[in-house]
Design a protein around this motif. Sequence first.
Motif, PDB file in Angstrom:
ATOM      1  N   ALA A   1      13.646  80.906  31.927  1.00 31.25           N
ATOM      2  CA  ALA A   1      12.794  81.378  33.014  1.00 31.25           C
ATOM      3  C   ALA A   1      12.045  82.650  32.633  1.00 31.25           C
TER       4      ALA A   1
ATOM      5  N   PHE B   1      16.983  74.937  37.919  1.00 18.18           N
ATOM      6  CA  PHE B   1      15.542  74.654  37.949  1.00 18.18           C
ATOM      7  C   PHE B   1      15.212  73.620  39.019  1.00 18.18           C
TER       8      PHE B   1
ATOM      9  N   VAL C   1      14.949  81.545  39.263  1.00 17.75           N
ATOM     10  CA  VAL C   1      15.930  81.075  38.279  1.00 17.75           C
ATOM     11  C   VAL C   1      16.440  82.235  37.423  1.00 17.75           C
TER      12      VAL C   1
ATOM     13  N   ALA D   1      10.203  80.701  38.583  1.00 18.39           N
ATOM     14  CA  ALA D   1      10.860  81.220  37.390  1.00 18.39           C
ATOM     15  C   ALA D   1      11.643  82.488  37.701  1.00 18.39           C
TER      16      ALA D   1
ATOM     17  N   SER E   1      13.071  71.781  31.987  1.00 24.54           N
ATOM     18  CA  SER E   1      12.437  72.582  33.038  1.00 24.54           C
ATOM     19  C   SER E   1      10.968  72.221  33.201  1.00 24.54           C
TER      20      SER E   1
END
Length: 557
Positions: A241, A109, A208, A205, A66
């Motif tokens: 996340a 991601f 996700v 984030a 990520s």
Amino acid sequence: AQKILLGAMPALAGVAMYRAMARQTGSPPSAVVAAAVYVLSAIMLWAFSEGRLSLLIVLAILPLASDRIDAAFARRAPERPFRFGVGLGVALSIGAAFAPAVVLPVGAFAVANLIAGRRRGRGSALVALAVAVATLLAFPVVLAAAGEPASAFTSSIGTPDAWFLLRLAPGSGPGTWAVAAFLPLAAIVCFAGAGDPQRGRAWRALFVAVAGTVLAWASVAGHLPVALTNAPAWLAAAAVAESALVAYGLSTFATGLGRQAFGARQLGVAVLTILLSVGIAAQALQVTFADWAIRPGGLPPAWPVIASSSAGEFRILWVGAPNGERFPAPGGDPIGLAEAGEETVRFGLTDRDGVTALDEGRARSGPGYDELHGILETLLGGGTRHLGALLGPLGVRYLIAEEGDLPPGVADRLSEQMDLDRVPAGGLTIFRNAAALPTAFVSANAPVPDRSDTGVIEASPDVVARALEGGGETFTGSADAAGHVVVSEQFDAGWRVDNAGEVLAPFAGYGWAIAAPVQPGEVTVRYTRQWLRTAELALLALLWVVALWVTRKQGSA
């Protein structure tokens, strides 16, 4: 080796999260907290408790993946873009080698950055390069997964309890209690307080985290295509996340907080302090005093019935209600569902030793598995009273369910089978197959059709079989009379049968197994294409040498 790997993976995951967040935020204290909450998240402790090495490796790879995806789409281009893309590909290939389903969280991601990243063209090109490199570095696994992606990516594990999923717990176990909700709650507070320069990352984030949780629920509820159904993989993405959100929020709170008048920001910091203090401390206590699911002496009391069975190789068919749980140790995860309304069952197939933490990368698809699925559907539809005979060519000696785990109608159908004998045992429901056959045998009186034919198998006389010795790539034995040799492995054209001075090409016995007619005398069944596997490994080693050379650390002038 398994214990070392299992113990090392959470620590490596924490290091990966720390490095990723330290780079993104420039705040080592925030990165430390993010790493701590990640290691103590419900999904991490659940995976460790259950001995899920493949999922732990995914959890260790995801922070690095990520972070690299974030850098690929960032405003400033990474130094040495080619080397950067190859490095991401190396990380992805390690995850794919153990769990091809790593593409699901990584894809989440990538999609988030594709939607809201800054340099979409460059980022897409670098991710595409990484995918190409990962495909090359894990090409044996990729080829197998490409043939049956649904089988490679899917997992039927996952509780239907939405409150468990919201706190990132696919099931019950140490660290999945209500306190585990501290991470998503802290992530919400940190998202509300995250500011520049982390605001864009916080939004990605959040996307996700929400998508991962929703997709995990959809996986359990059966609303996704089979290839996307994998609740643990989606929750892994959400955990990364949410831990990243904690780092983004803390790094923002730490900037200039003391120079502001008391207000919502200070209140948020107070709430966050309580959440993190209680959550981290309570989860740490769980780690210290928990009774882990996979542990020494953790087998059911009835397992000695299986362990002390007669010598020789055999298989075990595990069945149970479709409740989203694994089978009792060492049954492992289910590999499919045989659907029949309220009598639907999940099922799995193992050897006599069950599965281990390293039991990954094996094919769980093909004509043999299709045959097993069809046999179970025949049972559930009331189409046979000779289930043992149908399971015989598959080498199944025992059918096992956890006590009380069978739907009532299925338990009744199993009791009605004429060739299954109930074995008294505590903790497990065990049926012994009276018509069991060795996993490799020579028989003189059993017709072996070249297609799936339940009628022929049920009508066959009792099979008198002589087991072959060996395993893997070579089986040896002898035939007293003309008959057939059968090896209950899925048919492959590379197998050959040596018999009475002749070399025979086998046919697909029962539509899926390795079979050939034989005459009296010595019989050897061997795999003749090992050179292809050797060449694959040599090519794979060469590709890895090249990749490691490309990603080597450059020396200073």
